[in-house]
Design an enzyme around this catalytic site. Structure first.
Site: not given
Length: 380
Positions: A55, A264-265, A306, A354, A356
């Site tokens: 990313s 995220c995205f 992020n 995120h 994870e």
């Protein structure tokens, strides 16, 4: 980017922002020049995971923690096969790494992978500048014969902006691969790689999921060829406004009511698929200490982020979409940015951060269990 791998030592380096602000320091990592979008990360640990997060493609990362490189580099913690940041900015790099897992220094790794960086600058002043003025284009120049200041600034202003950049296909896998379930296989998931981190399929594998990681160019036919119990859309770089193909694939998944999870995205893709807009944040969220509230439980989590773009959705109302009712499920407590979406009439949800969490924290790991619950419910 042009680089040299000769020792950096006390070689002079200059960081030039597109508004003309300049910082002078010493070369760190490879020597040469590099360009990207200047952003800052507030994580005090996890620099190896940050560097290898796809990313961060085309971004020059400024570390707000002053001491970087203390634990060196190992071969277990990378989130991908290479460093993706376009450049690296630190204040005080460690002279000697000290950790039993380290196999080389961070400086050596940056040199080996041709990543141009700069050290010895006031990263606090630089971060405050980016908070006030916003993320912007930047160049790092190092070597004995540095270009004229006007030449450096002109080069920075000639580089492409992040807004409008379509980057996911540049970082995604070109060929499908499978991450097998750990222990007994319970489910099959098709994961669209838009810039996926290695820990993400591992977190699913820990829960008995066989993960088929597919290229960003995968079609709906490719997705359903693996006969998935669920579909996952990963994190990744670039402007979600350019991601028309992933949006179309997600709409097909939603139309079939297959359990869906995006991060995220992937959260921005879900936002677009539901009809919401996206926008560029002034300076984004990056680091591993961002407070987010899960509105479904009221719990506050410290989370890893992020992202420089966000979904434009109403915070306090349920929205009607082509796929049923939707609501904002998570919100950032610093600035009220949308941090998650969920559909109320079918099994689909996403978060902007995120879960994870490599290198931590692990407050949001339950989201993978929530995905499992959706697939269990659909199967039942």
């Amino acid at each position: 980017m042009t680089t040299s791998t000769r020792g950096t030592g006390k070689i002079p380096a200059v960081l030039v922002l597109e508004d003309g602000r300049t910082f002078r320091g010493r070369a760190y990592g490879a020597v040469g020049e590099t360009f990207g979008e200047a952003v800052f990360s507030t994580g005090m640990t996890g620099y190896q995971e940050t560097l290898t997060d796809p990313s961060y493609h085309r971004q020059v990362v400024v570390m707000t923690a002053p001491h970087i490189g203390n634990t060196g580099v190992n071969d277990e913690d990378p989130e991908s096969q290479r460093i993706w940041v376009a450049g690296y900015v630190v204040r005080d790099p460690a002279r000697i790494p000290s950790n039993w897992r380290a196999v080389r220094s961070l400086d050596e790794e940056l040199v080996a992978q041709g990543v141009v960086g700069i050290s010895g600058i006031d990263t606090r002043a630089l971060t405050r500048h980016l908070r006030e003025r916003g993320a912007m284009r930047v160049g790092i120049f190092s070597g004995e014969a540095l270009p004229d200041a006007g030449v450096m600034l002109a080069k920075v202003r000639q580089t492409a902006e992040m807004k409008g950049a379509d980057l996911s296909t540049q970082v995604a896998t070109e060929e499908p691969y499978v991450v097998p379930a750990i222990g007994t296989k319970r489910f099959t998931v098709a994961a669209i790689d838009l810039g996926i981190k290695g820990m993400t399929p591992h977190r699913m594998a820990e829960r008995g999921i066989e993960v088929h990681v597919l290229p960003a160019t995968a079609t709906a036919e490719d997705v359903y060829a693996v006969e998935p119990d669920g579909v996952f859309f990963s994190n990744g770089p670039g402007d979600p406004a350019t991601a028309d193909h992933p949006v179309s694939v997600m709409r097909e998944v939603l139309s079939r009511k297959t359990p869906l999870f995006g991060i995220c995205f992937g959260n921005q893709i879900l936002g677009r698929a539901l009809g919401f807009g996206t926008y560029k944040l002034k300076y984004g969220h990056r680091g591993i200490n961002q407070p987010v509230q899960d509105r479904t439980t009221g719990k506050v989590e410290i989370t890893a982020h992020n992202h420089g773009f966000a979904v434009d959705a109403p915070l306090d109302t349920v929205s009607d979409t082509p796929f049923g009712r939707a609501e904002v499920s998570h919100v950032c407590l610093n600035d009220d940015v949308v941090e998650g979406l969920q559909l109320l009439d079918q099994p689909a949800f996403s978060v902007q951060y995120h879960p994870e969490a490599a290198a931590g924290p692990h407050d949001a790991a339950y989201l993978f269990d929530r995905f499992v619950s959706l697939m269990e419910g659909q199967r039942a």
